[in-house]
Design a protein around this motif. Structure first.
Motif, PDB file in Angstrom:
ATOM      1  N   ASP A   6     -55.000  30.694 -43.552  1.00 30.29           N
ATOM      2  CA  ASP A   6     -54.847  32.149 -43.590  1.00 30.29           C
ATOM      3  C   ASP A   6     -53.501  32.577 -43.017  1.00 30.29           C
ATOM      4  N   SER A   7     -52.956  33.655 -43.572  1.00 31.16           N
ATOM      5  CA  SER A   7     -51.666  34.158 -43.109  1.00 31.16           C
ATOM      6  C   SER A   7     -51.552  35.642 -43.418  1.00 31.16           C
ATOM      7  N   SER A   8     -50.547  36.267 -42.810  1.00 30.97           N
ATOM      8  CA  SER A   8     -50.159  37.638 -43.138  1.00 30.97           C
ATOM      9  C   SER A   8     -48.642  37.721 -43.164  1.00 30.97           C
ATOM     10  N   LEU A   9     -48.128  38.672 -43.936  1.00 31.28           N
ATOM     11  CA  LEU A   9     -46.696  38.947 -44.019  1.00 31.28           C
ATOM     12  C   LEU A   9     -46.427  40.300 -43.379  1.00 31.28           C
ATOM     13  N   LEU A  10     -45.554  40.311 -42.376  1.00 28.35           N
ATOM     14  CA  LEU A  10     -45.186  41.539 -41.678  1.00 28.35           C
ATOM     15  C   LEU A  10     -43.732  41.886 -41.993  1.00 28.35           C
ATOM     16  N   TYR A  11     -43.436  43.178 -42.101  1.00 22.83           N
ATOM     17  CA  TYR A  11     -42.094  43.632 -42.458  1.00 22.83           C
ATOM     18  C   TYR A  11     -41.512  44.448 -41.301  1.00 22.83           C
ATOM     19  N   HIS A  12     -40.441  43.880 -40.678  1.00 28.11           N
ATOM     20  CA  HIS A  12     -39.815  44.457 -39.491  1.00 28.11           C
ATOM     21  C   HIS A  12     -38.542  45.218 -39.854  1.00 28.11           C
ATOM     22  N   ARG A  13     -38.221  46.210 -39.029  1.00 26.47           N
ATOM     23  CA  ARG A  13     -36.942  46.903 -39.185  1.00 26.47           C
ATOM     24  C   ARG A  13     -35.792  46.069 -38.619  1.00 26.47           C
ATOM     25  N   HIS A  14     -36.121  45.189 -37.658  1.00 21.59           N
ATOM     26  CA  HIS A  14     -35.100  44.364 -37.021  1.00 21.59           C
ATOM     27  C   HIS A  14     -35.512  42.892 -37.095  1.00 21.59           C
ATOM     28  N   ILE A  15     -34.588  41.997 -36.801  1.00 20.57           N
ATOM     29  CA  ILE A  15     -34.871  40.566 -36.839  1.00 20.57           C
ATOM     30  C   ILE A  15     -35.880  40.228 -35.742  1.00 20.57           C
ATOM     31  N   PRO A  16     -37.067  39.699 -36.089  1.00 16.16           N
ATOM     32  CA  PRO A  16     -38.123  39.509 -35.083  1.00 16.16           C
ATOM     33  C   PRO A  16     -37.878  38.368 -34.107  1.00 16.16           C
ATOM     34  N   SER A  17     -36.899  37.509 -34.372  1.00 13.86           N
ATOM     35  CA  SER A  17     -36.632  36.365 -33.494  1.00 13.86           C
ATOM     36  C   SER A  17     -35.425  36.586 -32.589  1.00 13.86           C
ATOM     37  N   ALA A  18     -34.933  37.815 -32.513  1.00 13.27           N
ATOM     38  CA  ALA A  18     -33.724  38.098 -31.732  1.00 13.27           C
ATOM     39  C   ALA A  18     -34.059  38.215 -30.246  1.00 13.27           C
ATOM     40  N   VAL A  19     -33.908  37.075 -29.526  1.00 17.23           N
ATOM     41  CA  VAL A  19     -34.168  37.018 -28.092  1.00 17.23           C
ATOM     42  C   VAL A  19     -32.843  37.048 -27.343  1.00 17.23           C
ATOM     43  N   VAL A  20     -32.758  37.870 -26.297  1.00 14.39           N
ATOM     44  CA  VAL A  20     -31.510  37.978 -25.538  1.00 14.39           C
ATOM     45  C   VAL A  20     -31.627  37.358 -24.148  1.00 14.39           C
ATOM     46  N   ALA A  21     -32.849  37.048 -23.691  1.00 13.27           N
ATOM     47  CA  ALA A  21     -33.024  36.424 -22.376  1.00 13.27           C
ATOM     48  C   ALA A  21     -34.399  35.790 -22.306  1.00 13.27           C
ATOM     49  N   ALA A  22     -34.542  34.791 -21.423  1.00 14.60           N
ATOM     50  CA  ALA A  22     -35.830  34.141 -21.193  1.00 14.60           C
ATOM     51  C   ALA A  22     -35.866  33.592 -19.782  1.00 14.60           C
ATOM     52  N   GLU A  23     -37.029  33.702 -19.133  1.00  9.43           N
ATOM     53  CA  GLU A  23     -37.198  33.139 -17.800  1.00  9.43           C
ATOM     54  C   GLU A  23     -38.661  32.767 -17.607  1.00  9.43           C
ATOM     55  N   PRO A  24     -38.959  31.868 -16.676  1.00  9.83           N
ATOM     56  CA  PRO A  24     -40.348  31.464 -16.464  1.00  9.83           C
ATOM     57  C   PRO A  24     -41.209  32.636 -16.001  1.00  9.83           C
ATOM     58  N   TRP A  25     -42.438  32.622 -16.428  1.00 11.08           N
ATOM     59  CA  TRP A  25     -43.456  33.566 -15.963  1.00 11.08           C
ATOM     60  C   TRP A  25     -44.548  32.758 -15.274  1.00 11.08           C
ATOM     61  N   ASP A  26     -44.815  33.062 -14.027  1.00 14.79           N
ATOM     62  CA  ASP A  26     -45.857  32.381 -13.273  1.00 14.79           C
ATOM     63  C   ASP A  26     -47.219  32.946 -13.670  1.00 14.79           C
ATOM     64  N   LEU A  27     -47.977  32.143 -14.396  1.00 15.70           N
ATOM     65  CA  LEU A  27     -49.292  32.573 -14.860  1.00 15.70           C
ATOM     66  C   LEU A  27     -50.249  32.774 -13.683  1.00 15.70           C
ATOM     67  N   PRO A  28     -51.293  33.606 -13.864  1.00 17.14           N
ATOM     68  CA  PRO A  28     -52.390  33.581 -12.897  1.00 17.14           C
ATOM     69  C   PRO A  28     -52.926  32.153 -12.781  1.00 17.14           C
ATOM     70  N   SER A  29     -53.525  31.815 -11.668  1.00 10.62           N
ATOM     71  CA  SER A  29     -53.947  30.435 -11.401  1.00 10.62           C
ATOM     72  C   SER A  29     -54.706  29.824 -12.574  1.00 10.62           C
ATOM     73  N   GLN A  30     -54.251  28.645 -13.008  1.00 10.30           N
ATOM     74  CA  GLN A  30     -54.895  27.894 -14.086  1.00 10.30           C
ATOM     75  C   GLN A  30     -55.585  26.637 -13.558  1.00 10.30           C
ATOM     76  N   GLU A  31     -55.667  26.480 -12.245  1.00 10.49           N
ATOM     77  CA  GLU A  31     -56.228  25.256 -11.664  1.00 10.49           C
ATOM     78  C   GLU A  31     -57.741  25.187 -11.902  1.00 10.49           C
ATOM     79  N   LEU A  32     -58.204  23.964 -12.182  1.00 13.35           N
ATOM     80  CA  LEU A  32     -59.617  23.707 -12.441  1.00 13.35           C
ATOM     81  C   LEU A  32     -60.070  22.522 -11.604  1.00 13.35           C
ATOM     82  N   SER A  33     -61.311  22.578 -11.132  1.00 14.52           N
ATOM     83  CA  SER A  33     -61.873  21.469 -10.361  1.00 14.52           C
ATOM     84  C   SER A  33     -63.225  21.095 -10.946  1.00 14.52           C
ATOM     85  N   PRO A  34     -63.655  19.840 -10.806  1.00  7.73           N
ATOM     86  CA  PRO A  34     -64.908  19.389 -11.423  1.00  7.73           C
ATOM     87  C   PRO A  34     -66.129  20.112 -10.854  1.00  7.73           C
TER      88      PRO A  34
END
Length: 401
Positions: free
Chosen positions: A39-67
Motif C-alpha cells: 500500500d502507498s499514497s502520493l502526496l503533493y508538496h509546495r516545497h521539497i519534502p526532504s530539505a533538511v537544514v539541521a539535525a541533532e540527537p533527541w533523547d527519547l523518554p526512557s526505553q529501558e526494559l527489564s525481565p
C-alpha cells in the motif's frame, strides 16, 4: 488501509507535472510500505519534502526494559503516573511513559494537556486508544479529529502532532509496533475489503478530509527511528513546514475507529478472545471487549474460563464499565493487567458463581496479546500494585468486599 481515498488537489495522472495557480511545480512524495510492493499514497508538496537544514540527537523518554522475573501476573495503575495538574505541561509524544515491550511491540501511557511537537515514528505504526478527552491530530495527510473511545491508527513515518482541546486532560493507551498495524486478516477479502462477518466496516473508519496547508520555515520534527542498540531519536529542522501538502491520494493514511462502532460477536457459550479482535501486527493482536449480551445457553458460564496462554502474554487495559471477572482484585478504571504465558489465569474467586444467569456485561477493555514475552518498562515499576499476584489465593470473603 485497504481502500482508496483522495483529498485536495492532485493531477489526473500520477508521476506527471502538477502545477499550482502560480505555475510552480508541486513536489510529489511517495509514501509506501514494503518498498514499492504494498500500500502507498502520493502526496503533493509546495516545497521539497526532504530539505533538511539541521539535525541533532533527541533523547527519547526512557526505553529501558527489564525481565518479568520472577514470572508474575502484574497489575499497573496508570492513573497513578501523573499527579495533580502535571498533565497541563505534558504532551502525548514527549510525555509518554513505557509500560511494557519487546522487539515487536511497545505499550506506553500518556496524559496530556498541551500540543505535542511535530513527530514521526520511523520504527513502525502506532495505534493510540483515547481513554478520555478530545482534540485533533494534525498530520501531513490532513486533520484527524479524535474523541473518547477512538483508536487512532498512524502509519509509520507519518509526520503529525497531537493537539488536545477542551479543559480536561487527554488520556491515551499507546501501542507502538515494529511492523504495520492492519485490520484482522480474517475479516478481509483477498483484495482487502472488510467482509460481511467483520464486526465493523469501511463506513466506521474515518480518515483526513482536508489538507492542513501550514506555512513556516525552519520547522523542527522529532523522529523516533532504529538505532545501533535499539530505538533512537533525532530532531530534524526542515527548511519548510512539512504540512505544505495541497493534496494526496492512495491507500495509506491515518484514520480513526471508535470502539462504540464495534459490533460484538456473541454465542450460546463463551466466545474466545479472537471473536473480539480489532487489529493485528507482526507478533501481536489487538482486541476489545465492549458492552454486550452474553452467553444464552441455559447452563452457560458468562465469565472467561481459566486459561493458560502458552504462546502469548496477555495485556488488558480496563477503560470503562464494570469488569465482572475481576471484582475483588483491585482493578478499576485505567488499570492494566499483564498475564504472562506460562501462568494460568482467569476470574477472581467468586466471579464464576456471581456470573451465573447474567444476561449483559457492561464492560469496556482493550486487550493486546503478544507472541513473545513482554518486558517491564520504568512506568510499570512506578505504578505497580504489588499484591495483585496473590489475589486468587485470598479468602473468598475478602474477594466479595
Amino acid at each position: 488501509m485497504p481502500y482508496y481515498r483522495i483529498t485536495g488537489d492532485v493531477p489526473p495522472k500520477r508521476h506527471t507535472q502538477h502545477r499550482g495557480p502560480d505555475d510552480r511545480l508541486r513536489y510529489e512524495e511517495l509514501m509506501g510500505e514494503e518498498g514499492f510492493s504494498s500500500d502507498s499514497s502520493l502526496l503533493y508538496h509546495r516545497h521539497i519534502p526532504s530539505a533538511v537544514v539541521a539535525a541533532e540527537p533527541w533523547d527519547l523518554p526512557s526505553q529501558e526494559l527489564s525481565p518479568n522475573h520472577p514470572l508474575l501476573p502484574r497489575h499497573l495503575r496508570t492513573h497513578d503516573l501523573v499527579a495533580g495538574d502535571e498533565w497541563r505541561e505534558r504532551d502525548i509524544v514527549t510525555g509518554r511513559r513505557l509500560l511494557l515491550g519487546n522487539a515487536q511491540v511497545r505499550i506506553a501511557y500518556a496524559v496530556a494537556g498541551r500540543p505535542s511537537p511535530l513527530y514521526r515514528n520511523a520504527e513502525g505504526d502506532e495505534c493510540v486508544y483515547v481513554e478520555s478527552g478530545e482534540g485533533v491530530v494534525e498530520t501531513v495527510f490532513g486533520m484527524l479529529p479524535f474523541r473518547q473511545g477512538d483508536y487512532v491508527v498512524i502509519p509509520r513515518a507519518t509526520t503529525h502532532r497531537w493537539v488536545p482541546q477542551g479543559s480536561e486532560p487527554v488520556l491515551t493507551f499507546i501501542i507502538e509496533s515494529s511492523s504495520h498495524i492492519t485490520p484482522a486478516r480474517s475479516y478481509l477479502s483477498k483484495r482487502g475489503q472488510l467482509l460481511e462477518h467483520a464486526p465493523y466496516c469501511e463506513r466506521d473508519l474515518h480518515g483526513p478530509t482536508e489538507p492542513v496547508r501550514a506555512e513556516g520555515e525552519n520547522v523542527d520534527v522529532y523522529v523516533k527511528h532504529r538505532g545501533p542498540t535499539g530505538a533512537a531519536g533525532t530532531r530534524y529542522t526542515y527548511a519548510h513546514h512539512p504540512f505544505d501538502v495541497v493534496g494526496w491520494d492512495g491507500c495509506l493514511y491515518p484514520y480513526t475507529f471508535n470502539i462504540a462502532d464495534f459490533e460484538p460477536i456473541t454465542g450460546r457459550i463463551h466466545q474466545p478472545p479472537p471473536a473480539h479482535q480489532v487489529f493485528e501486527g507482526e507478533g501481536f493482536v489487538i482486541c476489545n471487549f465492549v458492552p454486550r449480551k452474553v452467553d444464552y445457553h441455559p447452563l452457560a458460564v458468562p465469565v472467561p474460563y481459566y486459561h493458560s496462554n502458552v504462546d502469548s502474554d496477555e495485556v488488558m487495559f480496563y477503560c470503562g464499565g464494570n469488569y465482572e471477572a475481576r471484582k475483588g482484585s483491585g482493578i478499576g478504571q485505567g488499570s492494566i493487567s499483564l498475564h504472562p504465558g506460562g501462568h494460568a489465569h482467569g476470574p477472581q474467586p467468586g466471579a464464576v458463581e456471581r456470573s451465573l444467569g447474567t444476561e449483559f456485561f457492561d464492560e469496556l477493555a482493550v486487550m493486546v496479546d503478544t507472541f513473545r514475552p513482554l518486558l517491564l518498562g520504568e512506568a510499570a515499576t512506578a505504578c505497580e500494585d504489588d499484591g495483585y499476584a496473590w489475589t486468587w489465593a485470598a479468602p473468598l470473603q475478602e474477594q466479595d468486599r
